[in-house]
Design an enzyme around this catalytic site. Structure first.
Site, PDB file in Angstrom:
ATOM      1  N   HIS A 120      15.259  19.148 -23.523  1.00 56.04           N
ATOM      2  CA  HIS A 120      16.451  18.330 -23.817  1.00 56.04           C
ATOM      3  C   HIS A 120      17.016  18.828 -25.148  1.00 56.04           C
ATOM      4  O   HIS A 120      16.265  19.309 -26.010  1.00 56.04           O
ATOM      5  CB  HIS A 120      15.985  16.872 -23.944  1.00 56.04           C
ATOM      6  CG  HIS A 120      17.060  15.855 -24.038  1.00 56.04           C
ATOM      7  ND1 HIS A 120      17.708  15.577 -25.217  1.00 56.04           N
ATOM      8  CD2 HIS A 120      17.591  15.024 -23.111  1.00 56.04           C
ATOM      9  CE1 HIS A 120      18.594  14.614 -24.999  1.00 56.04           C
ATOM     10  NE2 HIS A 120      18.540  14.257 -23.733  1.00 56.04           N
ATOM     11  N   ASP A 197       7.315  15.821 -26.516  1.00 56.30           N
ATOM     12  CA  ASP A 197       8.411  14.895 -26.255  1.00 56.30           C
ATOM     13  C   ASP A 197       8.047  14.145 -24.972  1.00 56.30           C
ATOM     14  O   ASP A 197       8.126  14.700 -23.876  1.00 56.30           O
ATOM     15  CB  ASP A 197       9.708  15.699 -26.093  1.00 56.30           C
ATOM     16  CG  ASP A 197      10.849  14.872 -25.522  1.00 56.30           C
ATOM     17  OD1 ASP A 197      10.638  13.702 -25.181  1.00 56.30           O
ATOM     18  OD2 ASP A 197      11.960  15.426 -25.401  1.00 56.30           O
ATOM     19  N   GLN A 200      10.149  11.211 -21.107  1.00 51.77           N
ATOM     20  CA  GLN A 200      10.192  11.046 -19.650  1.00 51.77           C
ATOM     21  C   GLN A 200       8.807  10.866 -19.029  1.00 51.77           C
ATOM     22  O   GLN A 200       8.697  10.839 -17.802  1.00 51.77           O
ATOM     23  CB  GLN A 200      10.895  12.251 -19.000  1.00 51.77           C
ATOM     24  CG  GLN A 200      12.347  12.417 -19.392  1.00 51.77           C
ATOM     25  CD  GLN A 200      13.245  11.291 -18.868  1.00 51.77           C
ATOM     26  OE1 GLN A 200      12.868  10.505 -18.013  1.00 51.77           O
ATOM     27  NE2 GLN A 200      14.447  11.196 -19.429  1.00 51.77           N
ATOM     28  N   LYS A 223      13.866   3.874 -22.379  1.00 54.57           N
ATOM     29  CA  LYS A 223      13.567   4.548 -21.108  1.00 54.57           C
ATOM     30  C   LYS A 223      12.323   3.957 -20.458  1.00 54.57           C
ATOM     31  O   LYS A 223      11.937   4.339 -19.360  1.00 54.57           O
ATOM     32  CB  LYS A 223      13.372   6.049 -21.345  1.00 54.57           C
ATOM     33  CG  LYS A 223      14.660   6.773 -21.731  1.00 54.57           C
ATOM     34  CD  LYS A 223      14.413   8.251 -21.869  1.00 54.57           C
ATOM     35  CE  LYS A 223      15.543   8.961 -22.585  1.00 54.57           C
ATOM     36  NZ  LYS A 223      16.759   9.113 -21.789  1.00 54.57           N
ATOM     37  N   CYS A 361      22.086  17.092 -20.938  1.00 54.27           N
ATOM     38  CA  CYS A 361      21.638  17.453 -22.295  1.00 54.27           C
ATOM     39  C   CYS A 361      20.620  18.593 -22.237  1.00 54.27           C
ATOM     40  O   CYS A 361      19.637  18.599 -22.996  1.00 54.27           O
ATOM     41  CB  CYS A 361      21.046  16.266 -23.043  1.00 54.27           C
ATOM     42  SG  CYS A 361      22.218  14.945 -23.303  1.00 54.27           S
TER      43      CYS A 361
HETATM   44  N1  PLP Z   1      13.868  14.027 -24.558  1.00 52.23           N
HETATM   45  C1  PLP Z   1      13.993  13.886 -23.236  1.00 52.23           C
HETATM   46  C2  PLP Z   1      13.108  14.668 -22.317  1.00 52.23           C
HETATM   47  C3  PLP Z   1      14.967  13.019 -22.731  1.00 52.23           C
HETATM   48  O1  PLP Z   1      15.110  12.876 -21.415  1.00 52.23           O
HETATM   49  C4  PLP Z   1      15.780  12.305 -23.635  1.00 52.23           C
HETATM   50  C5  PLP Z   1      16.853  11.420 -23.146  1.00 52.23           C
HETATM   51  O2  PLP Z   1      17.382  11.592 -22.077  1.00 52.23           O
HETATM   52  C6  PLP Z   1      15.584  12.481 -24.997  1.00 52.23           C
HETATM   53  C7  PLP Z   1      14.616  13.348 -25.419  1.00 52.23           C
HETATM   54  C8  PLP Z   1      16.413  11.743 -26.010  1.00 52.23           C
HETATM   55  O3  PLP Z   1      16.104  10.384 -25.961  1.00 52.23           O
HETATM   56  P1  PLP Z   1      16.950   9.346 -26.827  1.00 52.23           P
HETATM   57  O4  PLP Z   1      18.393   9.583 -26.483  1.00 52.23           O
HETATM   58  O5  PLP Z   1      16.460   8.016 -26.356  1.00 52.23           O
HETATM   59  O6  PLP Z   1      16.655   9.606 -28.254  1.00 52.23           O
END
Ligand code: PLP
Length: 402
Positions: A120, A197, A200, A223, A361
């Protein structure tokens, strides 16, 4: 199981453009159960006061809830100590904190950070900002056509300058589950650090930081059935201790004078300003909700839904699914020959079906698969087979228009 669970999520029972809402954008954000929404209202009605500062009753009550939430998160991800749990606004802020503060402590010019092609943007851009500040080198690990991390290529990327590897546990597009335990061993054998990270994965499967062997881990409350605006950075105590503060202000100090300021102990050193103490409590309630249902029960249900959706979608002529690894989470990204994903998303929306379209993203990942964008359906503990049938039926209707 589903009907009673769906009753916990009032938002799901509404109509959109005259159709029952089919919410399949759970990887972007999940809906919230009543218990979470009510916890927020209850706290504002009964227990609202700023934390850590007041000697009065309400402030102490609010502080107790906030610190109990930290302990709740610690238990949920099996961290060693509550002081290893830093509250942030979400995954994005957690990774920015790590890149800024960890970047200061652990990385110098010419040092290397390995990420992957499936990240992401929030696990790419913070490292690029650090590259601008300190001249680090970012090395993206390639992925296979199935969407798996290329483990042999990963092994080849390490050099004596590799300091940090920062990877998603689960891809928000492909659903790929990366073998973190195995990667941790590889990373540590090279004397580097591993950041995960888990945005997900936390909503779908048990995440145990000690079992995974990671050094840092981040996730977002929203999420995982919790509220927006709250997330977590987990870090091993010995590492967090070495990192300078991320922001300055109240809460993060021990003593302040114009000549010299000393910083608070962990985790407060990283939590400048009034924290989202209502959000932290509501997050704890969301984690309770998930554990009360049972993480294994949730995972099994989502496995069934994902397999069913994969099988049904695969019957649609011209439909290509991206991400076909065996161990895959509850997300399916796809394209249909001759239909732009944006058109598909817009037309499905008119039939009450919420999916996501675009680059998710993850522009480097789109480039890897030679496409500008994809459609994505993502599932949660309340997703039903009937909703998958509605999705497939609606896609068939849209196909006839082209
Ligand atoms: N990392 C992953 C794999 C994501 O799917 C997302 C959000 O879609 C993020 C990071 C960013 O999360 P946030 O927008 O809640 O900070």
């Amino acid at each position: 199981m589903n009907e009673t669970i769906r009753a916990d999520f009032p938002i799901l029972s509404q109509q959109v453009y005259g159709h029952p809402l089919v919410y399949l954008d759970n990887a972007a954000t999940t809906q919230k159960p009543r218990s979470v929404v009510e916890a927020i209202a209850q706290q504002y009605y009964t227990t609202n006061a700023n934390v850590h500062r007041g000697v009065h009753y309400l402030s102490q009550q609010a502080t107790d809830l906030h610190e109990a939430a930290r302990e709740r998160v610690r238990r949920f991800i099996n961290a060693n100590k509550a002081s290893e749990i830093v509250f942030t606004r979400g995954t994005t802020e957690a990774i920015n904190l790590l890149a800024t503060s960890g970047g200061e402590a652990f990385l110098n010019e010419g040092d290397e950070v390995i990420v992957s092609e499936m990240e992401h943007h929030s696990n790419i851009v913070p490292w690029q900002l650090l590259r601008q500040r300190k001249g680090i080198v970012i090395k993206p690990c390639p992925i296979t056509d199935q969407g798996a991390l290329d483990m042999e290529a990963l092994a080849r990327l390490f050099t004596p300058r590799t300091r940090l590897v920062s990877l998603c546990h689960v891809s928000n597009v492909l659903g790929t589950v990366n073998p973190i335990r195995q990667i941790a061993e590889m990373v540590h054998a090279h004397g580097a650090l591993l950041a995960v990270d888990a945005a997900q994965s936390v909503p779908h499967r048990r995440v145990d930081v000690q079992e995974m062997g990671c050094d840092f881990l981040s996730f977002s409350g929203h999420k995982a059935y919790g509220p927006t605006g709250i997330g977590v950075l987990y870090g091993r105590e010995a590492l967090l201790e070495q990192m300078p503060p991320y922001q300055g202000g109240g809460e993060m100090i021990a003593r302040v004078s114009f000549e010299k300021t000393t910083y608070a102990q962990l985790p407060y050193k990283f939590e400048a300003g009034t924290p989202d103490y209502v959000g932290s409590h509501a997050l704890a309630v969301a984690l309770d909700y998930m554990e009360n249902l049972g993480l294994e029960t949730i995972a099994a249900h989502e496995r069934t839904i994902t397999d069913y959706a994969t099988a049904r979608l695969s019957t649609i002529p011209g439909l290509r699914i991206y991400g076909t690894t065996a161990d895959k989470e509850a997300v399916i990204a796809f394209n249909i020959e001759g239909i732009h994903p944006l058109d598909l998303g817009t037309l499905l929306d008119r039939l009450g079906i919420a999916i996501r379209t675009g680059h998710h993203c993850a522009e480097p990942l789109m480039k890897r698969f030679g496409t500008e964008g994809m459609a994505r359906a993502s599932f949660a503990l309340y997703t039903t087979r009937a909703e998958i049938d509605q999705l497939v039926g609606a896609i068939e209707r849209v196909r006839k228009m082209f």
